[in-house]
Design a protein around this motif. Structure first.
Motif, PDB file in Angstrom:
ATOM      1  N   VAL A  45       1.058  -1.120   0.119  1.00 26.00           N
ATOM      2  CA  VAL A  45      -0.281   0.017  -0.001  1.00 26.00           C
ATOM      3  C   VAL A  45       0.970   0.879   0.297  1.00 26.00           C
ATOM      4  O   VAL A  45       1.709   0.968   0.986  1.00 26.00           O
ATOM      5  CB  VAL A  45      -1.054  -0.195   1.251  1.00 26.00           C
ATOM      6  N   GLU A  46       0.491   2.153  -1.148  1.00 26.92           N
ATOM      7  CA  GLU A  46       1.260   3.056  -0.701  1.00 26.92           C
ATOM      8  C   GLU A  46       0.089   4.494  -1.027  1.00 26.92           C
ATOM      9  O   GLU A  46      -0.824   4.712  -1.602  1.00 26.92           O
ATOM     10  CB  GLU A  46       2.300   3.100  -2.882  1.00 26.92           C
ATOM     11  N   MET A  47       0.457   5.559   0.638  1.00 32.27           N
ATOM     12  CA  MET A  47       0.052   6.409   0.342  1.00 32.27           C
ATOM     13  C   MET A  47       0.004   7.741   0.930  1.00 32.27           C
ATOM     14  O   MET A  47       1.703   8.161   0.824  1.00 32.27           O
ATOM     15  CB  MET A  47      -0.945   6.485   1.432  1.00 32.27           C
ATOM     16  N   ARG A  48      -0.377   8.489  -0.444  1.00 38.55           N
ATOM     17  CA  ARG A  48      -0.001  10.110  -0.276  1.00 38.55           C
ATOM     18  C   ARG A  48      -0.107  11.121   0.810  1.00 38.55           C
ATOM     19  O   ARG A  48      -2.064  11.715   0.674  1.00 38.55           O
ATOM     20  CB  ARG A  48       0.589  10.748  -1.815  1.00 38.55           C
ATOM     21  N   LEU A  49       0.125  11.928   2.064  1.00 36.53           N
ATOM     22  CA  LEU A  49      -1.009  12.538   2.612  1.00 36.53           C
ATOM     23  C   LEU A  49      -0.604  13.916   2.503  1.00 36.53           C
ATOM     24  O   LEU A  49       0.133  14.743   1.315  1.00 36.53           O
ATOM     25  CB  LEU A  49      -0.837  12.289   4.020  1.00 36.53           C
ATOM     26  N   SER A  54       0.365   7.888  12.555  1.00 43.42           N
ATOM     27  CA  SER A  54       1.288   6.441  13.377  1.00 43.42           C
ATOM     28  C   SER A  54       0.347   5.590  13.197  1.00 43.42           C
ATOM     29  O   SER A  54      -0.215   5.655  11.995  1.00 43.42           O
ATOM     30  CB  SER A  54       0.957   7.498  14.658  1.00 43.42           C
ATOM     31  N   TYR A  55       1.132   4.864  13.505  1.00 47.96           N
ATOM     32  CA  TYR A  55       0.808   3.693  13.078  1.00 47.96           C
ATOM     33  C   TYR A  55       0.782   2.541  14.570  1.00 47.96           C
ATOM     34  O   TYR A  55       2.006   2.496  14.776  1.00 47.96           O
ATOM     35  CB  TYR A  55       2.176   2.353  12.129  1.00 47.96           C
ATOM     36  N   ASP A  56      -0.470   1.977  14.474  1.00 51.30           N
ATOM     37  CA  ASP A  56      -0.461   0.607  15.847  1.00 51.30           C
ATOM     38  C   ASP A  56      -1.109  -0.717  14.815  1.00 51.30           C
ATOM     39  O   ASP A  56      -2.575  -0.686  14.910  1.00 51.30           O
ATOM     40  CB  ASP A  56      -1.697   1.406  17.085  1.00 51.30           C
ATOM     41  N   GLY A  57      -0.165  -1.734  14.828  1.00 56.08           N
ATOM     42  CA  GLY A  57      -0.976  -2.388  14.808  1.00 56.08           C
ATOM     43  C   GLY A  57      -0.334  -4.174  14.695  1.00 56.08           C
ATOM     44  O   GLY A  57       1.098  -3.772  14.927  1.00 56.08           O
ATOM     45  N   VAL A  58       0.146  -4.791  14.194  1.00 61.76           N
ATOM     46  CA  VAL A  58       0.826  -6.154  14.105  1.00 61.76           C
ATOM     47  C   VAL A  58       1.340  -6.504  12.765  1.00 61.76           C
ATOM     48  O   VAL A  58       1.212  -5.667  11.329  1.00 61.76           O
ATOM     49  CB  VAL A  58      -0.417  -6.986  13.951  1.00 61.76           C
ATOM     50  N   LEU A  59       2.430  -6.470  13.251  1.00 61.94           N
ATOM     51  CA  LEU A  59       3.763  -7.058  11.703  1.00 61.94           C
ATOM     52  C   LEU A  59       4.068  -8.373  11.858  1.00 61.94           C
ATOM     53  O   LEU A  59       5.043  -8.505  13.512  1.00 61.94           O
ATOM     54  CB  LEU A  59       4.565  -5.242  11.777  1.00 61.94           C
ATOM     55  N   ILE A  60       4.466  -8.729  10.795  1.00 62.95           N
ATOM     56  CA  ILE A  60       4.805  -9.986  10.730  1.00 62.95           C
ATOM     57  C   ILE A  60       5.262 -10.064   9.413  1.00 62.95           C
ATOM     58  O   ILE A  60       4.146 -10.535   8.510  1.00 62.95           O
ATOM     59  CB  ILE A  60       3.766 -11.222  11.558  1.00 62.95           C
ATOM     60  N   MET A  61       6.601 -10.391   9.503  1.00 56.44           N
ATOM     61  CA  MET A  61       7.350 -10.158   8.191  1.00 56.44           C
ATOM     62  C   MET A  61       7.232  -9.563   7.462  1.00 56.44           C
ATOM     63  O   MET A  61       7.039  -9.142   6.170  1.00 56.44           O
ATOM     64  CB  MET A  61       7.804 -11.611   7.834  1.00 56.44           C
ATOM     65  N   GLY A  62       6.934  -8.061   8.186  1.00 55.97           N
ATOM     66  CA  GLY A  62       5.962  -7.274   6.753  1.00 55.97           C
ATOM     67  C   GLY A  62       6.706  -5.731   7.428  1.00 55.97           C
ATOM     68  O   GLY A  62       7.313  -5.220   8.824  1.00 55.97           O
ATOM     69  N   GLY A  63       7.007  -3.953   6.989  1.00 62.64           N
ATOM     70  CA  GLY A  63       6.723  -3.331   7.232  1.00 62.64           C
ATOM     71  C   GLY A  63       6.416  -1.734   7.206  1.00 62.64           C
ATOM     72  O   GLY A  63       5.261  -2.308   5.957  1.00 62.64           O
ATOM     73  N   VAL A  64       5.934  -0.568   7.646  1.00 67.17           N
ATOM     74  CA  VAL A  64       5.463   0.263   7.679  1.00 67.17           C
ATOM     75  C   VAL A  64       6.518   0.819   7.641  1.00 67.17           C
ATOM     76  O   VAL A  64       7.096   1.572   8.405  1.00 67.17           O
ATOM     77  CB  VAL A  64       4.188   0.731   8.496  1.00 67.17           C
ATOM     78  N   GLU A  65       6.896   2.213   6.331  1.00 70.12           N
ATOM     79  CA  GLU A  65       8.087   3.371   5.548  1.00 70.12           C
ATOM     80  C   GLU A  65       6.503   4.771   5.960  1.00 70.12           C
ATOM     81  O   GLU A  65       6.878   4.999   5.047  1.00 70.12           O
ATOM     82  CB  GLU A  65       8.607   3.025   5.198  1.00 70.12           C
ATOM     83  N   ASP A  66       7.394   4.794   7.253  1.00 70.59           N
ATOM     84  CA  ASP A  66       6.795   6.706   7.183  1.00 70.59           C
ATOM     85  C   ASP A  66       8.134   7.370   6.298  1.00 70.59           C
ATOM     86  O   ASP A  66       8.473   7.985   6.719  1.00 70.59           O
ATOM     87  CB  ASP A  66       6.423   7.477   8.563  1.00 70.59           C
ATOM     88  N   ARG A  67       7.595   8.158   5.082  1.00 73.77           N
ATOM     89  CA  ARG A  67       8.544   9.191   4.205  1.00 73.77           C
ATOM     90  C   ARG A  67       8.411  10.599   4.551  1.00 73.77           C
ATOM     91  O   ARG A  67       8.364  11.536   3.534  1.00 73.77           O
ATOM     92  CB  ARG A  67       8.601   8.456   3.653  1.00 73.77           C
ATOM     93  N   GLY A  98       4.401  -7.694   3.843  1.00 71.50           N
ATOM     94  CA  GLY A  98       3.965  -7.770   2.745  1.00 71.50           C
ATOM     95  C   GLY A  98       3.756  -5.462   3.538  1.00 71.50           C
ATOM     96  O   GLY A  98       5.147  -5.629   4.784  1.00 71.50           O
ATOM     97  N   GLY A  99       4.418  -4.539   2.879  1.00 73.06           N
ATOM     98  CA  GLY A  99       5.187  -3.564   2.741  1.00 73.06           C
ATOM     99  C   GLY A  99       3.543  -2.401   3.110  1.00 73.06           C
ATOM    100  O   GLY A  99       2.729  -2.413   2.165  1.00 73.06           O
ATOM    101  N   VAL A 100       3.410  -1.614   3.711  1.00 72.18           N
ATOM    102  CA  VAL A 100       3.386   0.417   3.816  1.00 72.18           C
ATOM    103  C   VAL A 100       3.780   0.839   3.247  1.00 72.18           C
ATOM    104  O   VAL A 100       5.082   2.000   4.695  1.00 72.18           O
ATOM    105  CB  VAL A 100       1.726  -0.030   4.909  1.00 72.18           C
ATOM    106  N   GLU A 101       3.674   1.822   2.220  1.00 69.05           N
ATOM    107  CA  GLU A 101       4.531   3.324   2.392  1.00 69.05           C
ATOM    108  C   GLU A 101       3.949   4.731   2.280  1.00 69.05           C
ATOM    109  O   GLU A 101       2.917   4.746   1.607  1.00 69.05           O
ATOM    110  CB  GLU A 101       5.796   3.813   1.259  1.00 69.05           C
ATOM    111  N   VAL A 102       3.850   5.344   3.594  1.00 70.49           N
ATOM    112  CA  VAL A 102       3.513   6.310   3.767  1.00 70.49           C
ATOM    113  C   VAL A 102       4.720   7.300   3.215  1.00 70.49           C
ATOM    114  O   VAL A 102       6.176   8.014   3.590  1.00 70.49           O
ATOM    115  CB  VAL A 102       2.178   6.966   5.188  1.00 70.49           C
ATOM    116  N   LYS A 103       3.881   8.757   2.189  1.00 67.36           N
ATOM    117  CA  LYS A 103       4.917   9.996   2.120  1.00 67.36           C
ATOM    118  C   LYS A 103       3.850  11.332   1.691  1.00 67.36           C
ATOM    119  O   LYS A 103       3.016  10.912   1.383  1.00 67.36           O
ATOM    120  CB  LYS A 103       5.868   9.765   0.636  1.00 67.36           C
TER     121      LYS A 103
END
Length: 249
Positions: free
Chosen positions: A199-203, A210-223, A243-248
């Protein structure tokens, strides 16, 4: 005996160092090094120790997450790690006759249950959509709901009263553009369910995330760039596995 006033004034406060992931991982690496060194010197059998030490470490970290001891409390991830570590330890000690690998269909059931629970919690949100093939749209609804399975979804949200939503990516991907949106209140929450997807999100520039959840062999990147003035906070919750989540911006 009365306390000396001079000693009370010169007392230095003790600062506790939080148990960060890097600190815990470093201690684990040192312990492994010592274990293998003793094995090379013929003092112990490293393979025999690791058979019970590995599940014990998972169990211990899970209990730390459950209770918030030396780390941030998180009931879901702590419960999962405690269950897995405890099961592996009991199996190693011969208490349980079955291993976790014999119950792999339970993982599929649990993933399906989480998806159903998320859908029921959100209900029939206006502006929701799904994709089994690629697609794109301009969404003016106050809630965004997107589903991708072996596909990609491109969504641009322009509502001026954004409240949140849910995003599901199962071996698929999303591009969610929120740069032209504004929040209805001070915060908005998006529930994520990402398995082997992205998931790629643009804000907007004035949103914090902020991220508050469960990560299992995944990542959330705040750019995102730190906003000069915060006019809204986006809270990401949910489950990300492989999987991965990228926020920018």
């Amino acid at each position: 005996m009365p306390e000396n006033p001079l000693m009370a004034q010169t007392r230095i406060p003790v600062q506790r160092t939080p148990a960060t992931g890097r600190l815990i991982f470093g201690v684990a690496v040192i312990a492994l090094g010592v274990l293998f060194l003793l094995d090379q010197l013929g003092q112990i059998d490293a393979s025999a120790v690791l058979r019970w030490a590995w599940p014990s470490a998972i169990l211990g970290y899970g209990l730390m997450r459950l209770t918030g001891t030396l780390c941030r409390q998180h009931m879901v991830s702590g419960g999962i790690m405690t269950l897995v570590g405890g099961w592996m330890l009991l199996r190693t000690l011969g208490v349980l006759p079955y291993g976790l690998h014999e119950f792999w269909p339970v993982i599929i059931i649990a993933l399906g249950g989480m998806m159903v629970a998320g859908g029921l919690r959100r209900g029939g949100t206006p502006g929701s959509g799904s994709a089994f093939g690629g697609g794109g749209s301009r969404d003016s609804a106050n809630n965004v709901s997107a589903f991708a399975f072996w596909s990609g979804v491109d969504r641009k949200v322009v509502t001026q009263s954004f409240e949140g939503g849910d995003i599901t990516a199962f071996m698929g991907g999303h591009e969610i553009d929120l740069r032209n949106a504004k929040m209805a209140g001070d915060t908005a929450t998006i529930d994520l369910f990402v398995v082997m997807g992205g998931v790629e999100m643009r804000l907007p520039e004035d949103w914090a995330v902020s991220y508050d959840g469960v990560l299992i062999m995944g990542g959330v990147e705040d750019r995102t760039r730190p906003p000069a003035e915060v006019r809204g906070k986006l809270i990401l919750k949910g489950f990300v596995m492989m999987g991965g989540v990228e926020v920018k911006n």
